[in-house]
Scaffold this motif. Sequence first.
Motif, PDB file in Angstrom:
ATOM      1  N   GLN A  27       3.151   2.517   9.585  1.00  0.00           N
ATOM      2  CA  GLN A  27       4.293   2.263   8.715  1.00  0.00           C
ATOM      3  C   GLN A  27       3.869   2.290   7.250  1.00  0.00           C
ATOM      4  O   GLN A  27       2.758   1.870   6.908  1.00  0.00           O
ATOM      5  CB  GLN A  27       4.914   0.897   9.027  1.00  0.00           C
ATOM      6  CG  GLN A  27       5.564   0.813  10.400  1.00  0.00           C
ATOM      7  CD  GLN A  27       6.403  -0.444  10.535  1.00  0.00           C
ATOM      8  OE1 GLN A  27       7.571  -0.480  10.153  1.00  0.00           O
ATOM      9  NE2 GLN A  27       5.793  -1.492  11.080  1.00  0.00           N
ATOM     10  N   SER A  28       4.755   2.785   6.386  1.00  0.00           N
ATOM     11  CA  SER A  28       4.443   2.851   4.962  1.00  0.00           C
ATOM     12  C   SER A  28       5.730   2.718   4.164  1.00  0.00           C
ATOM     13  O   SER A  28       6.830   2.946   4.673  1.00  0.00           O
ATOM     14  CB  SER A  28       3.739   4.158   4.608  1.00  0.00           C
ATOM     15  OG  SER A  28       4.575   5.272   4.880  1.00  0.00           O
ATOM     16  N   SER A  29       5.595   2.371   2.907  1.00  0.00           N
ATOM     17  CA  SER A  29       6.745   2.249   2.032  1.00  0.00           C
ATOM     18  C   SER A  29       6.261   2.187   0.592  1.00  0.00           C
ATOM     19  O   SER A  29       5.058   2.135   0.320  1.00  0.00           O
ATOM     20  CB  SER A  29       7.566   0.996   2.380  1.00  0.00           C
ATOM     21  OG  SER A  29       8.799   1.005   1.681  1.00  0.00           O
ATOM     22  N   ASN A  30       7.210   2.205  -0.342  1.00  0.00           N
ATOM     23  CA  ASN A  30       6.846   2.072  -1.755  1.00  0.00           C
ATOM     24  C   ASN A  30       8.056   1.595  -2.545  1.00  0.00           C
ATOM     25  O   ASN A  30       9.206   1.762  -2.116  1.00  0.00           O
ATOM     26  CB  ASN A  30       6.338   3.405  -2.322  1.00  0.00           C
ATOM     27  CG  ASN A  30       7.374   4.501  -2.273  1.00  0.00           C
ATOM     28  OD1 ASN A  30       8.248   4.598  -3.133  1.00  0.00           O
ATOM     29  ND2 ASN A  30       7.292   5.347  -1.241  1.00  0.00           N
ATOM     30  N   GLY A  31       7.787   1.008  -3.716  1.00  0.00           N
ATOM     31  CA  GLY A  31       8.864   0.584  -4.592  1.00  0.00           C
ATOM     32  C   GLY A  31       8.770  -0.870  -4.995  1.00  0.00           C
ATOM     33  O   GLY A  31       7.718  -1.510  -4.878  1.00  0.00           O
ATOM     34  N   ALA A  32       9.896  -1.409  -5.481  1.00  0.00           N
ATOM     35  CA  ALA A  32      10.019  -2.774  -5.993  1.00  0.00           C
ATOM     36  C   ALA A  32       9.086  -2.981  -7.191  1.00  0.00           C
ATOM     37  O   ALA A  32       8.647  -2.014  -7.818  1.00  0.00           O
ATOM     38  CB  ALA A  32       9.788  -3.794  -4.891  1.00  0.00           C
ATOM     39  N   SER A  33       8.781  -4.215  -7.513  1.00  0.00           N
ATOM     40  CA  SER A  33       8.041  -4.531  -8.733  1.00  0.00           C
ATOM     41  C   SER A  33       6.857  -5.442  -8.444  1.00  0.00           C
ATOM     42  O   SER A  33       6.804  -6.114  -7.409  1.00  0.00           O
ATOM     43  CB  SER A  33       8.961  -5.226  -9.746  1.00  0.00           C
ATOM     44  OG  SER A  33      10.065  -4.416 -10.073  1.00  0.00           O
ATOM     45  N   ALA A  34       5.931  -5.476  -9.389  1.00  0.00           N
ATOM     46  CA  ALA A  34       4.766  -6.348  -9.312  1.00  0.00           C
ATOM     47  C   ALA A  34       4.200  -6.495 -10.724  1.00  0.00           C
ATOM     48  O   ALA A  34       4.585  -5.770 -11.639  1.00  0.00           O
ATOM     49  CB  ALA A  34       3.712  -5.783  -8.361  1.00  0.00           C
ATOM     50  N   PHE A  35       3.266  -7.419 -10.884  1.00  0.00           N
ATOM     51  CA  PHE A  35       2.607  -7.617 -12.171  1.00  0.00           C
ATOM     52  C   PHE A  35       1.306  -8.362 -11.945  1.00  0.00           C
ATOM     53  O   PHE A  35       1.016  -8.826 -10.832  1.00  0.00           O
ATOM     54  CB  PHE A  35       3.515  -8.376 -13.152  1.00  0.00           C
ATOM     55  CG  PHE A  35       3.977  -9.729 -12.660  1.00  0.00           C
ATOM     56  CD1 PHE A  35       3.338 -10.892 -13.053  1.00  0.00           C
ATOM     57  CD2 PHE A  35       5.077  -9.832 -11.814  1.00  0.00           C
ATOM     58  CE1 PHE A  35       3.758 -12.135 -12.613  1.00  0.00           C
ATOM     59  CE2 PHE A  35       5.516 -11.077 -11.359  1.00  0.00           C
ATOM     60  CZ  PHE A  35       4.859 -12.226 -11.765  1.00  0.00           C
ATOM     61  N   LEU A  36       0.503  -8.461 -12.987  1.00  0.00           N
ATOM     62  CA  LEU A  36      -0.785  -9.147 -12.913  1.00  0.00           C
ATOM     63  C   LEU A  36      -0.735 -10.455 -13.693  1.00  0.00           C
ATOM     64  O   LEU A  36      -0.036 -10.565 -14.704  1.00  0.00           O
ATOM     65  CB  LEU A  36      -1.895  -8.265 -13.487  1.00  0.00           C
ATOM     66  CG  LEU A  36      -2.075  -6.879 -12.879  1.00  0.00           C
ATOM     67  CD1 LEU A  36      -3.196  -6.137 -13.599  1.00  0.00           C
ATOM     68  CD2 LEU A  36      -2.341  -6.946 -11.390  1.00  0.00           C
ATOM     69  N   ILE A  37      -1.482 -11.441 -13.213  1.00  0.00           N
ATOM     70  CA  ILE A  37      -1.619 -12.698 -13.942  1.00  0.00           C
ATOM     71  C   ILE A  37      -3.097 -13.050 -14.090  1.00  0.00           C
ATOM     72  O   ILE A  37      -3.939 -12.622 -13.285  1.00  0.00           O
ATOM     73  CB  ILE A  37      -0.883 -13.861 -13.254  1.00  0.00           C
ATOM     74  CG1 ILE A  37      -1.460 -14.130 -11.849  1.00  0.00           C
ATOM     75  CG2 ILE A  37       0.610 -13.599 -13.201  1.00  0.00           C
ATOM     76  CD1 ILE A  37      -0.948 -15.416 -11.214  1.00  0.00           C
ATOM     77  N   HIS A  38      -3.388 -13.811 -15.115  1.00  0.00           N
ATOM     78  CA  HIS A  38      -4.719 -14.374 -15.314  1.00  0.00           C
ATOM     79  C   HIS A  38      -4.609 -15.871 -15.099  1.00  0.00           C
ATOM     80  O   HIS A  38      -3.839 -16.549 -15.768  1.00  0.00           O
ATOM     81  CB  HIS A  38      -5.229 -14.074 -16.720  1.00  0.00           C
ATOM     82  CG  HIS A  38      -6.652 -14.465 -16.941  1.00  0.00           C
ATOM     83  ND1 HIS A  38      -7.017 -15.705 -17.383  1.00  0.00           N
ATOM     84  CD2 HIS A  38      -7.801 -13.765 -16.755  1.00  0.00           C
ATOM     85  CE1 HIS A  38      -8.341 -15.768 -17.474  1.00  0.00           C
ATOM     86  NE2 HIS A  38      -8.830 -14.609 -17.095  1.00  0.00           N
ATOM     87  N   TYR A  39      -5.394 -16.375 -14.135  1.00  0.00           N
ATOM     88  CA  TYR A  39      -5.270 -17.792 -13.779  1.00  0.00           C
ATOM     89  C   TYR A  39      -6.618 -18.333 -13.334  1.00  0.00           C
ATOM     90  O   TYR A  39      -7.262 -17.768 -12.443  1.00  0.00           O
ATOM     91  CB  TYR A  39      -4.239 -17.956 -12.658  1.00  0.00           C
ATOM     92  CG  TYR A  39      -3.941 -19.383 -12.293  1.00  0.00           C
ATOM     93  CD1 TYR A  39      -3.142 -20.174 -13.117  1.00  0.00           C
ATOM     94  CD2 TYR A  39      -4.464 -19.946 -11.136  1.00  0.00           C
ATOM     95  CE1 TYR A  39      -2.867 -21.492 -12.788  1.00  0.00           C
ATOM     96  CE2 TYR A  39      -4.184 -21.260 -10.787  1.00  0.00           C
ATOM     97  CZ  TYR A  39      -3.389 -22.036 -11.623  1.00  0.00           C
ATOM     98  OH  TYR A  39      -3.118 -23.335 -11.285  1.00  0.00           O
TER      99      TYR A  39
END
Length: 233
Positions: free
Chosen positions: A50-62
């Motif tokens: 199964q595979s897919s793509n899309g939506a959103s993401a981001f990086l954080i520094h913690y």
Amino acid sequence: MGKIIYSFLLIILTGNFIYAENIKNTDFEKKVLKRKQILLTNEMEYKDGQSSNGASAFLIHYNGEIYAVTAKHLLGKAMGIVPEVLPSNFNSEIKEWTLFRRYSPNEKLTVKKLISEDDNMSNDVILFQINEIPRKTPPLKVSTEKLIENKKYYLIGCPYKETTCNQNIYRISYKEKQHNMEIFTLESELELSGFSGAPIVDEKGDVVSILVAGWANNTIGSIDLRTVLKNIE
């Protein structure tokens, strides 16, 4: 507001909302968000094919580490993954999960492993360790300030329909907390398909929460990142 319905599928797959104008030429945009690309999107492939793509993401520094953040419901039917992959099983079932800027699909960050293995899907946030040190996508600082009612915040994202969009900024205001969700109101209507996992930031550009749900009354639901981060300290 009344009872919240967790209509996660609405964010990714439907186009029931009309457009909101993104912010242009403000001091906030110039000083904070136009320095570099913050918004990422996802591509995933599982060992079962199964595979897919899309939506959103981001990086954080913690706490000295860089993590990738997106919405937990991307592990299931909202992205066409059936049956859904439980977070506790993710690391053994994933073949590859990558993150990239929409205009640079060949410049990818590869997920190393999922570190938030809570199977409670109402806590709709997942955190990844990544293999590479990002050079062109800066991680966001996590805000330590309390959300203030009626204060202005900013949603960063791109509707699927805007195929040339790299990173839009939308003004929103904080309304209230409902159960485990932080509720914001959009200044105008917005087509939210593609916004699952998008960051909400304050005027300093620090991330306060992650968008996970939306409704037809210009209201969006998000999860405070600090509720998830406290479990990995």
